[in-house]
Design a protein around this motif. Sequence first.
Motif, PDB file in Angstrom:
ATOM      1  N   ASP A 180       1.075  -1.247   0.038  1.00 62.58           N
ATOM      2  CA  ASP A 180       0.308  -0.032  -0.512  1.00 62.58           C
ATOM      3  C   ASP A 180       0.376   1.108  -0.304  1.00 62.58           C
ATOM      4  N   PHE A 181       0.955   1.745  -1.273  1.00 59.41           N
ATOM      5  CA  PHE A 181       1.850   3.064  -1.149  1.00 59.41           C
ATOM      6  C   PHE A 181       1.521   4.242  -0.850  1.00 59.41           C
ATOM      7  N   ALA A 182       1.700   4.897   0.554  1.00 55.57           N
ATOM      8  CA  ALA A 182       0.418   5.237   1.172  1.00 55.57           C
ATOM      9  C   ALA A 182       0.709   6.530   1.660  1.00 55.57           C
ATOM     10  N   GLY A 183       2.271   6.697   0.852  1.00 56.44           N
ATOM     11  CA  GLY A 183       2.966   8.595   0.695  1.00 56.44           C
ATOM     12  C   GLY A 183       4.382   8.467   0.215  1.00 56.44           C
ATOM     13  N   LEU A 184       4.735   9.474   0.639  1.00 54.36           N
ATOM     14  CA  LEU A 184       6.136  10.206   0.003  1.00 54.36           C
ATOM     15  C   LEU A 184       6.853  10.354   1.461  1.00 54.36           C
ATOM     16  N   HIS A 185       8.410  10.268   1.140  1.00 52.61           N
ATOM     17  CA  HIS A 185       9.149  10.276   2.821  1.00 52.61           C
ATOM     18  C   HIS A 185      10.273  11.473   2.046  1.00 52.61           C
ATOM     19  N   ILE A 186      10.160  12.270   2.811  1.00 51.81           N
ATOM     20  CA  ILE A 186      12.399  13.459   2.366  1.00 51.81           C
ATOM     21  C   ILE A 186      12.013  14.317   3.707  1.00 51.81           C
ATOM     22  N   LEU A 201      11.418  26.132   2.603  1.00 52.59           N
ATOM     23  CA  LEU A 201      12.377  23.941   1.806  1.00 52.59           C
ATOM     24  C   LEU A 201      10.808  23.666   2.269  1.00 52.59           C
ATOM     25  N   TRP A 202      10.197  23.299   2.929  1.00 58.92           N
ATOM     26  CA  TRP A 202       8.663  22.775   2.964  1.00 58.92           C
ATOM     27  C   TRP A 202       8.027  23.582   2.269  1.00 58.92           C
ATOM     28  N   GLN A 203       7.617  24.369   2.200  1.00 56.07           N
ATOM     29  CA  GLN A 203       7.195  24.941   0.725  1.00 56.07           C
ATOM     30  C   GLN A 203       7.608  24.929  -0.761  1.00 56.07           C
ATOM     31  N   GLN A 204       8.923  25.069  -1.096  1.00 53.77           N
ATOM     32  CA  GLN A 204       9.654  24.630  -1.655  1.00 53.77           C
ATOM     33  C   GLN A 204       9.423  22.891  -2.463  1.00 53.77           C
ATOM     34  N   LEU A 246       4.788  24.654  14.091  1.00 53.97           N
ATOM     35  CA  LEU A 246       2.766  23.545  13.424  1.00 53.97           C
ATOM     36  C   LEU A 246       1.820  25.167  13.062  1.00 53.97           C
ATOM     37  N   THR A 247       2.249  26.303  12.820  1.00 50.07           N
ATOM     38  CA  THR A 247       1.528  27.117  11.839  1.00 50.07           C
ATOM     39  C   THR A 247       2.446  26.470  10.644  1.00 50.07           C
ATOM     40  N   SER A 248       3.628  26.643  10.444  1.00 47.70           N
ATOM     41  CA  SER A 248       3.405  26.524   9.086  1.00 47.70           C
ATOM     42  C   SER A 248       3.335  24.205   8.362  1.00 47.70           C
ATOM     43  N   LEU A 249       3.382  23.399   9.165  1.00 48.62           N
ATOM     44  CA  LEU A 249       3.167  22.259   9.609  1.00 48.62           C
ATOM     45  C   LEU A 249       1.388  21.962   8.593  1.00 48.62           C
TER      46      LEU A 249
END
Length: 401
Positions: A180-186, A201-204, A246-249
Amino acid sequence: MQTLSTPVKAAITELTAQQHEPFYLYDLDQLAKHLKTINDQSIVKLWYAVKANPLSAVIQTLDQAGFDFDVASSGELKQVLSQGIDAKRVLNTGPAKSKQQIEEFLTLGVTTFVAESVNQVAWLQEAALRHDTQLRILLRVQLRWPNNEKNPLGGDSLTPFGLGADEWATISLIDYPNLDFAGLHIFQWGNMLDASKLASLWQQMIAPLVSLSKRLKMNLRILDLGGGLGIPYSREDSAIDWQAILTSLAQFKADAQVDELWMELGRYAVGECGYYLNPIIEQKKNYGANQLILAGGINHLLRPAVTGQAFPATLLRESQATTVPFTLHGPLCTALDNLGEHQLPADAYENDWLLFSQCGAYGFTESMPYFLCHTLPAEFIYQAGEVRCMRAPLTPSEYLR
């Protein structure tokens, strides 16, 4: 940076009167308080990266705080399971997953894996088929950054962590029916203290990760952002703003339109709860520089030699002497055994003890303890007003064969 509480300092002072070799102490009351603060939210699921500190009492404290566990080896897995933690609460990361290790993890009940290569995907499918089970898989993605910006885990060079988007796009997910390919890790940075830099960085990352999920025809439910949240090692540094994180996440989660965000915290979870106590062997002056030779060095604290950044150090006892710069050297026969330059009282002499803080993560188990056959340091915990020895000092005659 955490301030040493009066009861903990009293406990440490008493221990130094009893001990003759360097040792660690972990303040589990402080740790539990910190963990409650960061896990009392519903924005991101937090895993504990066991590599930061695998001590059983530390793992138990994380367990009680509601964390699940990121392990990268069979040894870490068995240490977690030995604390009574269900294997379903384990995430297997790490670049070197052999067929044998995958088989062992499935046999012990682990069902969630970060795949680092096409080979690993195939091996996970083969193992899942043998065990007649379904596995939850995240594909680890290695991105290149614009304008030659340094990737803190690998600079401009390739790393063994995951694959680029184009390499991942060559596989067909339907060829692996037991996965089950549930997502991606970075995860490509370390010890970050700037919440706004992390947010940038996260937004990019949103566009390339979402684009990859579409190329793979993946129902992208989970994005795992790894760790990388730092703690200050210098008095000039400020602690990262958790509320800003937390706000950014929350914004990232909404923009990426995923069900879950995950992070694996190591240093940020446990780093500030640990102290390393190290007796001074002698003070000397050499070419006009002040030097302190210590009983322990990079055989117990390797990080300064790897990163060039020292753990904070203070004299344990009170002193009215003027502070002067000292370079701290351990007992090993190599110039690499240097624990940094620190402002310390001029009357720091033999039989005094130095207290190194921020040592709850990447301390003893990241070090090189066997070089020159010194005694391995004891590890103590402080909890509810009591000190307990988790591992006594181990002499060379006890570990050499």
